[in-house]
Write an enzyme that holds these catalytic residues in place. Structure first.
Site, mmCIF file in Angstrom:
data_model
loop_
_atom_site.group_PDB
_atom_site.id
_atom_site.type_symbol
_atom_site.label_atom_id
_atom_site.label_comp_id
_atom_site.label_asym_id
_atom_site.label_seq_id
_atom_site.Cartn_x
_atom_site.Cartn_y
_atom_site.Cartn_z
ATOM 1 N N GLU A 60 0.826 -1.214 0.000
ATOM 2 C CA GLU A 60 0.000 0.000 0.000
ATOM 3 C C GLU A 60 0.858 1.261 0.000
ATOM 4 O O GLU A 60 0.524 2.252 -0.656
ATOM 5 C CB GLU A 60 -0.957 -0.010 1.193
ATOM 6 C CG GLU A 60 -2.079 -1.050 1.089
ATOM 7 C CD GLU A 60 -1.629 -2.474 1.398
ATOM 8 O OE1 GLU A 60 -0.496 -2.656 1.911
ATOM 9 O OE2 GLU A 60 -2.401 -3.417 1.129
ATOM 10 N N HIS A 129 -11.168 -6.059 8.798
ATOM 11 C CA HIS A 129 -11.987 -5.722 7.622
ATOM 12 C C HIS A 129 -13.193 -4.867 8.012
ATOM 13 O O HIS A 129 -14.193 -4.837 7.302
ATOM 14 C CB HIS A 129 -12.489 -6.994 6.922
ATOM 15 C CG HIS A 129 -11.414 -7.942 6.529
ATOM 16 N ND1 HIS A 129 -10.857 -8.833 7.397
ATOM 17 C CD2 HIS A 129 -10.756 -8.107 5.355
ATOM 18 C CE1 HIS A 129 -9.915 -9.538 6.783
ATOM 19 N NE2 HIS A 129 -9.829 -9.117 5.539
#
Lengths: 337, 413
Positions: A60, A129
């Site tokens: 990322e 998540h």
């Protein structure tokens, strides 16, 4: 007009922008051939070619860093971070770099990047998540943070974000991808097609950044919310019988201070709802703004309804998730005073 | 619960240590330094797998007598070399002047690149004006070589009313878009993968510009370094990934960044990238290696990792005191010498320069720096002159939002 889910509306926003501007490209993990784990970029590679929508390594920080370099060149990269929970390796590049490049170069360089990321709970995603990290971006000068609550806004806000010349963190409430959700998990799933905001123009339009929307007018209490919590707040108001005015902030930085102040001055009460943990959450900032700007109009203490100050516990999805019952309790408390 | 007793040796933790500390006799005898001219020059289209040896050797062109030898001799004319010498000398004189200015309280902070001038000054001659450099704080030679006004560098260092960066940035963290010089971060390593993204954008657009990124030996340990190499390899980005190995990261010798086990150039091998390891104090070697990598990038063959082997003669910054952690005479004993002296010697050997020429140039550049300093100081040094405080609230975003407008009003600005 077409009926779209939030996924389709977001896809349409990128499609429209890629069609209009050859400098718009899409990159991220699994976004290319596969079309993203939530299918938001489906079909874009096929339509626009390999170089305009492509897969990236699982890094990322590298994704955002290369996007920054592209932005400095004049490209408008739209980056997908697969889950907001994975955005932290990119935090340095976002905070120390993307947010600072215009300022530190005296306006010579800038970085028109959009960082999309699914966020929030209600999907049994556990602690990796389900997080809502909006406040840690809101705290950073030089970043804009946008959170849509329905397909129409999602498309218009994403187009506005891509066209914006500054870096935008675009958080997509993943629980809303396929339908509105008011927190009543025990009820049948509702598709977007039954919601008026799923009527989405197929062409280009903009929902401007920094503008909130009153989604329900009311006179008793102002409810400030964004993302999934807009739907929860609406349900809570309806079920409580209290005449709440629900404001969908849509952008938290810059936040629409005028809309907030006008509403709280009218109602004299304020309940703030977000999924994120409470301490130093964006609700704290909203509470401070309301207090600073509306103190003499307040008839009750400001209430915050938020996630608990714990990681997101998988087994206790519905005990943790902010549902209508907790919002109703807060509405009733502010109405007692 | 107790540990099981086994008949095995005790483990021990290895903490790398430099060979010499203050008071020790400097010893560079164990450095493996191949002779000038020894390194082979692979073709520019060589597959990375067929040039692993280049990551462990050392490209050197100038020998001890100042002659250019071997296949890497870039065969530059005297005029080009004198230009390079001038830029290096101007950089050094500028550094000395601004270092003194800091000591005199005219600014808060300064960083010299003494001993490392060849890297940015030779590269500037190879790269095109519109190629973008993503520098660290020790590539001021690049800005100087590209003709950026040194008075504006000083205005930035003094954060005065004519500071091009409007007082937003720490001294020496320049930005000069029109000179292909990306805004310097100050956070180490972050520019390395950004350069890869910039290069990817050039390739995406079908342009011909390339990027050149810089990182120190210490910062090769950052995730940004590995992101840069990964993305550069994956997308075959037209970028030069320059590692300036100047032996020291503040007080940590290069072994703390992993330099004991292998070379920094060898990092490239695992990514399938070509690597060159170059004497960073040899102007000709730097020029030649840069040409090789630039040609490779421009012909769509992707990135090259280049380790420039050099020595940080000065302290890390004006806030550092290297006498606390390394021998005081280590710099002068550096076996690869001084880049300015070596290029000067080469030009003299070629009969294209003399001691008198050199002294005259030094005097000329000294006067140039002195005049620029006078001009900048007439505007003001740090705190004596400043940009409009309105600048505090400008360039956060393209347009200020209500917070900036309101806070500016509250501040009475």
């Amino acid at each position: 007009m077409a009926t779209m889910t939030m996924i389709q509306a977001l896809n349409s926003a990128m499609d429209v922008m890629m069609e209009r501007d050859p400098n718009v490209l899409v990159m991220g993990e699994d976004v290319g051939y596969f079309g993203g784990v939530f299918r938001v970029t489906e079909g874009l590679q096929k339509k626009y070619g390999l170089t305009r929508c492509f897969d990236t390594p699982i890094a990322e920080g590298g994704i955002v860093a290369t996007a920054i370099g592209m932005g400095a060149y004049g490209i408008r990269p739209v980056v997908e971070i697969q889950f907001a929970d994975y955005i932290f390796p990119a935090y340095d590049q976002l905070v120390s770099e993307a947010a600072r490049i215009r300022y530190r170069s005296g306006g010579e360089f800038w970085c028109p990047i959009t960082v999309r990321s699914p966020y929030g709970g209600g999907i049994f995603g556990g602690q990796t998540h389900s997080q809502s990290p909006e406040a840690i971006f809101a705290h950073v000068s030089g970043l804009k943070t946008v959170i849509p609550s329905n397909p129409y806004d999602a498309k218009g806000l994403l187009i506005a974000s891509i066209e914006d010349d500054d870096p935008v963190i675009f958080l997509e409430p993943k629980r809303l991808y396929n339908g509105p959700f008011n927190g009543h998990h025990e009820e049948a799933v509702v598709p977007w097609s039954q919601h008026p905001m799923s009527e989405v123009p197929e062409d280009h339009y903009v929902v401007p950044l920094g503008k909130a929307k009153i989604v329900r007018e009311g006179g008793d209490v102002t409810v400030l919310a964004y993302g999934t919590m807009v739907h929860v707040a609406l349900a809570a108001v309806a079920e409580s019988g209290i005449d709440g005015e629900v404001i969908d902030l849509r952008t938290i930085v810059p936040v629409d201070i005028e809309a907030i102040v006008a509403s709280v001055k009218k109602t004299g009460r304020c309940v703030i709802v977000h999924e994120a943990t409470r301490t130093a959450g964006f609700g704290a900032e909203l509470s401070a703004l309301v207090q600073e700007n509306c103190f003499y109009h307040l008839e009750a203490p400001i209430e915050r309804v938020t996630g608990y100050d714990t990681p997101y516990p998988h087994a206790f999805e519905w005990e943790y998730f902010v549902g209508p019952a907790r919002v109703i309790a807060a509405l009733e408390r502010v109405m007692e005073d | 619960m107790g540990h099981m007793i086994r008949n095995e040796p005790s483990l021990s933790l290895h903490i790398p240590q430099p060979k010499c500390r203050p008071g020790d006799r400097v010893d560079f005898s164990t450095l493996d330094l191949p002779a000038a001219g020894e390194a082979r020059r692979p073709d520019v289209d060589t597959h990375p797998d067929e040039m692993h040896d280049m990551a462990y050797g050392l490209i050197r062109v100038l020998d001890d007598e100042g002659r250019a030898v071997g296949p890497w001799d870039p065969k530059l004319d005297g005029q080009t070399l004198r230009k390079g010498l001038r830029n290096m000398l101007l950089t050094r004189i500028f550094d000395d002047r601004m270092y003194r200015a800091q000591r005199q309280g005219k600014t808060s902070f300064y960083m010299k690149c003494t001993g490392e001038e060849a890297i940015s000054c030779a590269q500037s001659l190879v790269l095109h004006h519109d190629d973008m450099c993503f520098p660290t704080y020790r590539q001021q030679g690049m800005l100087i070589s590209r003709g950026y006004p040194i008075v504006d560098m000083m205005n930035q260092i003094y954060n005065n009313a004519r500071d091009p960066l409007k007082g937003h940035q720490l001294p020496i963290l320049y930005s000069a878009r029109d000179y292909g010089f990306f805004t310097i971060s100050g956070n180490l390593g972050t520019q390395f993968p950004q350069a890869v993204g910039w290069a990817m954008a050039s390739a995406y657009k079908g342009d011909s510009r390339i990027a050149s990124a810089y990182i120190g030996d210490g910062s090769t340990a950052t995730m940004d370094f590995h992101h840069a190499l990964t993305f550069a390899a994956v997308y075959r980005a037209p970028v030069l990934l320059n590692i300036v190995n100047n032996q020291w990261a503040i007080s940590s010798f290069q072994g703390i960044a992993g330099g004991e086990a292998t070379t920094f150039a060898a990092r490239a091998i695992g990514y399938g990238l070509p690597a060159l390891r170059v004497d960073g104090n040899d102007f000709l070697a730097v020029h030649a290696a840069t040409e090789w990598a630039a040609e490779r990038a421009r012909s769509n063959r992707g990135a090259t990792v280049i380790e420039f082997y050099t020595y940080r003669v000065a302290g890390h910054s004006t806030s550092d005191d290297p006498s606390k952690y390394r021998p005081a005479d280590e710099a002068e004993k550096w076996p690869l010498g001084d880049p300015i002296e070596r290029l000067k010697q080469h030009l003299i050997v070629r009969g294209e320069w003399s001691q008198e020429d050199h002294q005259a140039l030094e005097a000329e550049l000294d006067a140039e720096v002195r005049a620029a300093a006078k001009e900048a100081e007439s505007i003001g040094t740090l705190g004596k002159s400043m940009p409009s405080p309105k600048a505090i609230f400008e360039h956060v975003f393209k347009e200020p939002d209500w917070r900036h407008i309101r806070q500016r009003q509250e501040a009475g600005i």
